[in-house]
Design a protein around this motif. Structure first.
Motif, PDB file in Angstrom:
ATOM      1  N   SER A 144       2.467   9.831  -5.505  1.00  0.00           N
ATOM      2  CA  SER A 144       3.017  11.156  -5.239  1.00  0.00           C
ATOM      3  C   SER A 144       4.037  11.051  -4.118  1.00  0.00           C
ATOM      4  CB  SER A 144       1.898  12.113  -4.832  1.00  0.00           C
ATOM      5  OG  SER A 144       2.466  13.250  -4.255  1.00  0.00           O
ATOM      6  N   HIS A 145       5.264  11.397  -4.442  1.00  0.00           N
ATOM      7  CA  HIS A 145       6.315  11.318  -3.429  1.00  0.00           C
ATOM      8  C   HIS A 145       6.042  12.269  -2.266  1.00  0.00           C
ATOM      9  CE1 HIS A 145       9.847   8.928  -5.002  1.00  0.00           C
ATOM     10  NE2 HIS A 145       8.869   8.689  -5.837  1.00  0.00           N
ATOM     11  N   SER A 146       5.522  13.472  -2.605  1.00  0.00           N
ATOM     12  CA  SER A 146       5.368  14.446  -1.523  1.00  0.00           C
ATOM     13  C   SER A 146       4.216  14.056  -0.600  1.00  0.00           C
ATOM     14  CB  SER A 146       5.169  15.838  -2.108  1.00  0.00           C
ATOM     15  OG  SER A 146       4.169  15.813  -3.076  1.00  0.00           O
ATOM     16  N   VAL A 147       3.114  13.576  -1.187  1.00  0.00           N
ATOM     17  CA  VAL A 147       2.003  13.137  -0.341  1.00  0.00           C
ATOM     18  C   VAL A 147       2.458  12.001   0.566  1.00  0.00           C
ATOM     19  CG1 VAL A 147      -0.233  12.005  -0.346  1.00  0.00           C
ATOM     20  CG2 VAL A 147       0.206  13.879  -1.920  1.00  0.00           C
ATOM     21  N   ALA A 148       3.208  11.051  -0.018  1.00  0.00           N
ATOM     22  CA  ALA A 148       3.695   9.922   0.774  1.00  0.00           C
ATOM     23  C   ALA A 148       4.566  10.432   1.920  1.00  0.00           C
ATOM     24  CB  ALA A 148       4.475   8.957  -0.107  1.00  0.00           C
ATOM     25  N   LYS A 190       0.835  -1.205   0.000  1.00  0.00           N
ATOM     26  CA  LYS A 190       0.000   0.000   0.000  1.00  0.00           C
ATOM     27  C   LYS A 190       0.865   1.248   0.000  1.00  0.00           C
ATOM     28  CE  LYS A 190      -3.992  -2.232   1.862  1.00  0.00           C
ATOM     29  NZ  LYS A 190      -4.582  -2.785   3.053  1.00  0.00           N
ATOM     30  N   ARG A 191       1.935   1.191   0.809  1.00  0.00           N
ATOM     31  CA  ARG A 191       2.860   2.334   0.840  1.00  0.00           C
ATOM     32  C   ARG A 191       3.520   2.535  -0.509  1.00  0.00           C
ATOM     33  NH1 ARG A 191       5.859   1.388   6.616  1.00  0.00           N
ATOM     34  NH2 ARG A 191       4.153   2.132   7.903  1.00  0.00           N
ATOM     35  N   LEU A 192       3.851   1.409  -1.153  1.00  0.00           N
ATOM     36  CA  LEU A 192       4.547   1.480  -2.446  1.00  0.00           C
ATOM     37  C   LEU A 192       3.690   2.227  -3.467  1.00  0.00           C
ATOM     38  CD1 LEU A 192       7.203   0.326  -3.569  1.00  0.00           C
ATOM     39  CD2 LEU A 192       5.864  -1.512  -4.551  1.00  0.00           C
ATOM     40  N   TYR A 193       2.395   1.864  -3.537  1.00  0.00           N
ATOM     41  CA  TYR A 193       1.522   2.526  -4.505  1.00  0.00           C
ATOM     42  C   TYR A 193       1.346   4.005  -4.178  1.00  0.00           C
ATOM     43  CZ  TYR A 193       0.231  -1.658  -7.016  1.00  0.00           C
ATOM     44  OH  TYR A 193       0.263  -2.767  -7.813  1.00  0.00           O
ATOM     45  N   ASN A 200      10.302   7.744   2.520  1.00  0.00           N
ATOM     46  CA  ASN A 200      10.398   7.481   1.083  1.00  0.00           C
ATOM     47  C   ASN A 200      11.671   6.754   0.698  1.00  0.00           C
ATOM     48  OD1 ASN A 200       8.058   8.720   0.685  1.00  0.00           O
ATOM     49  ND2 ASN A 200       8.818  10.473  -0.439  1.00  0.00           N
ATOM     50  N   ASP A 201      12.809   7.318   1.160  1.00  0.00           N
ATOM     51  CA  ASP A 201      14.088   6.771   0.733  1.00  0.00           C
ATOM     52  C   ASP A 201      14.220   5.315   1.146  1.00  0.00           C
ATOM     53  OD1 ASP A 201      14.708   9.057  -0.443  1.00  0.00           O
ATOM     54  OD2 ASP A 201      16.354   9.634   0.894  1.00  0.00           O
TER      55      ASP A 201
END
Lengths: 324, 347
Positions: free
Chosen positions: A204-208, A196-199, A215-216
């Motif tokens: 959106s990287h910033s939303v995540a 779920k995190r991957l999707y 992220n990293d």
């Protein structure tokens, strides 16, 4: 006007059912193949299509995950496969006693190289295409150094037998590994926190980031997992082909990317499933099989292959218009 | 002095220049200055690698406008096989063949531009499929390496004018002059704007698709010329020689400091990047020769040389990150200074 509406709804349908469309296209190409050359409908050909599809799908597993993160594509897939294939074939050398060791080495090596890729993408922040391309060059050179250009040995008979055994004389055993992997990946991507995190990360990287996802670390983990999957795919490829040459599995880099994209993944990330990749792999294998059966020359095969990929992508993988 | 340093540090080619000068110094040390700077050595370096330098430049142009094309490599081979086969099998004069070669590359580039800009296929995939198509075309035109060109062509190409100026460097200079002209036109501004942000460029009234199409056409011409240089260099045709160049050019552009996302860089970046690749290869092979002469019993296979040069390129790619950081730091400092009401270039 009615015609335009029809075209519009057709397009919407195609874009909404990409995996189904990929299977449908594979089926269509297969039917054309049989009509043009009825003799090609035999157990052997069918089995080899399934086996090659499974191999391509296995190599596309890691690629699918990397594409979903939206951090780009992994150009080192094929070379990692080749390296583990060569090393394990040299180590096995036609005997059964080292199979366990080979599996451990393939997984460890894949993880290590995947870690290098991941560090390059997340910590050094180079475009993934560039860092994985440079890595793949180095890995390919390593293969030549390790084997001095001529790999020796052959895969363990037990491994080859376990992979090329035909259940009911039709389904190759490699297909079952592929099915097992697809179930595992389905659970991982759809029903576990990681997936779920991957999707979300791919969307959106910033939303995540604001949701509290590291992220990293996620991207790094994905590259390591992908590396392990390439390593295992290389081992399986070695077992299936029994003999290897330097850089033999390198073609799987680009093939896996195309399979992933035909299966509905988007290179900007956040979309795509492993079933899509399997469908894309099936389409690619059936198409090249069809061209080979029609005894088209190699160069014409390449041209047709390229044009078909362009056509398929035009159907359902277009970028957004700048006006929107 | 400080101002000069500042200007150097914020120029797009800063990364490429630093890496290039480092590797150049290493090369000079390994080969001794007298041998390295001899006219014959410079000539052979430029003449042998001109195709790679030229297609790196066309790749650089494309990357500045925000697209990428792996098929530049196979386009070089396409130009090569057309230039050889038209005079050989149709009996036409050579210049017709050479014109057709450039026209062929332009056509391929134009088609590639059409499918990426107007059909909007993701650029990585469209150029990958084009690699397949062009590779097939090459083998269809020329099934196996063959052919020859008149001696006058390759002798001219290999000649050194006035005792120090390689003829091949003139071709390079012509392309650079063309860029210097282009840089002053409105088109260059549109190019950078398109590469920097497609939607902003579009909403400020730039026909972004047309800009990208034009870039593809220019790149096609340069690729065609690179193929002709290849023909003059090898004096024969090989349908598969150019494929390895495809991805190399992208790496070279990044090494030179062109941004992958577009809108940043100049053609000199591409030049430095390509020279960096070439000098790495050259330096490594010279180093191994030197070592095998200096240390008795030291012998390694070609594989080790290739490994070493690829490893150096990987390290150089990692180094670009640090030079980029230094550059961005000083640009930001300047921007802060300007925001406080300071004058340009005095930070």
């Amino acid at each position: 006007m009615k015609h335009k509406n029809f075209a519009g709804s057709l397009q919407r349908f195609v874009q909404g059912h990409v995996v189904f469309m990929a299977f449908l296209m594979a089926l269509a190409v297969f039917c054309v193949n049989i009509i043009l050359n009825p003799r090609s409908l035999n157990r052997n050909a069918f089995g080899s299509i399934l086996a090659l599809t499974s191999l391509l799908a296995l190599s596309g597993a890691g690629q699918t995950m990397v594409v979903i993160t939206g951090s780009g594509i992994d150009l080192s897939a094929g070379s990692i496969m080749s390296l583990t294939a060569i090393l394990s074939v040299q180590l096995m050398n036609g005997a059964n006693q080292h199979i366990g060791l080979c599996i451990v080495i393939s997984v460890a090596l894949g993880a290590l190289l995947g870690l290098c890729n991941g560090i390059g993408v997340t910590k050094i922040k180079l475009p993934s295409m560039i860092i994985t391309y440079a890595m793949s060059n180095v890995i390919t050179r390593l293969q030549f150094i390790v084997t001095e250009g001529k790999p020796t040995g052959s895969a363990a008979p037990a491994l080859s037998a376990a992979l090329s055994y035909r259940v009911l004389g039709l389904f190759p055993a490699i297909l079952f590994y592929c099915v097992v992997l697809s179930v595992l990946l389905f659970v991982l991507l759809r029903h576990m926190k990681y997936g779920k995190r991957l999707y979300l990360l791919g969307d959106s990287h910033s939303v995540a980031h604001y949701t509290g996802i590291a992220n990293d670390r996620m991207v790094l983990l994905t590259y390591v997992l992908a590396g392990i999957l390439y390593g295992v795919a290389g081992l399986i490829g070695a077992g299936y082909f029994a003999y290897v040459t330097c850089g033999m599995l390198d073609v799987y880099t680009m093939r896996s990317i195309v399979a992933v994209v035909i299966g509905g993944a988007v290179l900007t990330g956040g979309k795509g499933t492993y079933f899509g990749t399997i469908a894309g792999a099936l389409f690619m294998v059936v198409l090249s099989n069809c061209l080979a059966v029609l005894s088209v020359r190699d160069c014409v095969q390449n041209i047709i292959m390229g044009l078909v990929i362009i056509g398929v992508l035009t159907l359902y993988n277009r970028d957004k218009s700048v006006r929107q | 002095m400080k101002r000069l340093l500042y200007r150097l540090k914020t120029a797009p080619y800063f990364t490429g220049l630093i890496l290039f000068l480092t590797i150049l110094a290493l090369n000079v040390v390994i080969q001794t200055p007298a041998r390295f700077f001899s006219a014959a050595n410079i000539n052979s370096l430029v003449a042998k690698n001109l195709p790679l330098i030229l297609i790196t430049m066309s790749q650089g142009l494309l990357m500045m406008s925000g697209v990428i094309d792996f098929s530049v490599g196979v386009q070089v081979s396409l130009s090569n096989v057309i230039a050889i086969m038209i005079p050989q099998s149709l009996g036409l004069p050579i210049w017709v063949g050479w014109l057709c070669a450039v026209a062929g590359c332009v056509a391929v580039s134009a088609f590639n531009g059409f499918i990426t800009t107007y059909l909007r296929i993701p650029v990585l995939l469209s150029c990958y499929s084009m690699v397949f198509v062009v590779k097939g075309l090459n083998v269809l035109i020329m099934p196996k390496p063959q052919g020859s060109v008149p001696p006058v062509i390759y002798k001219t190409y290999d000649s050194v004018l006035l005792g120090f100026l390689p003829f091949s460097a003139l071709i390079l200079a012509a392309v650079l002059l063309f860029w210097l002209y282009l840089k002053r036109t409105a088109f260059a501004k549109a190019l950078y704007a398109t590469g920097g942000n497609l939607r902003h460029a579009y909403s400020s009234g730039i026909n972004t698709s047309a800009v990208r199409m034009k870039v593809y056409l220019i790149a096609g011409v340069i690729n065609g010329i690179a193929g002709l240089c290849m023909t003059a260099m090898t004096a024969s045709g090989d349908p598969n020689a150019g494929e390895v160049y495809g991805l190399k050019t992208v790496a070279a552009c990044i090494l030179g400091g062109i941004s992958m996302s577009g809108g940043w860089g100049t053609l000199s970046c591409a030049l430095y990047g390509a020279l960096l690749l070439i000098l790495t290869q050259n330096g490594v092979s010279n180093l191994f020769n030197f070592l095998s002469r200096a240390i008795p019993g030291f012998s390694v296979t070609n594989y080790w040389q290739n490994f070493a040069s690829d490893l150096i390129i990987l390290l150089a790619l990692i180094l670009t990150v640090f030079t980029n950081k230094a550059m961005m730091g000083s640009i930001k400092k300047q921007a802060d200074y300007l925001a406080l009401g300071g004058k340009r270039n005095e930070a």
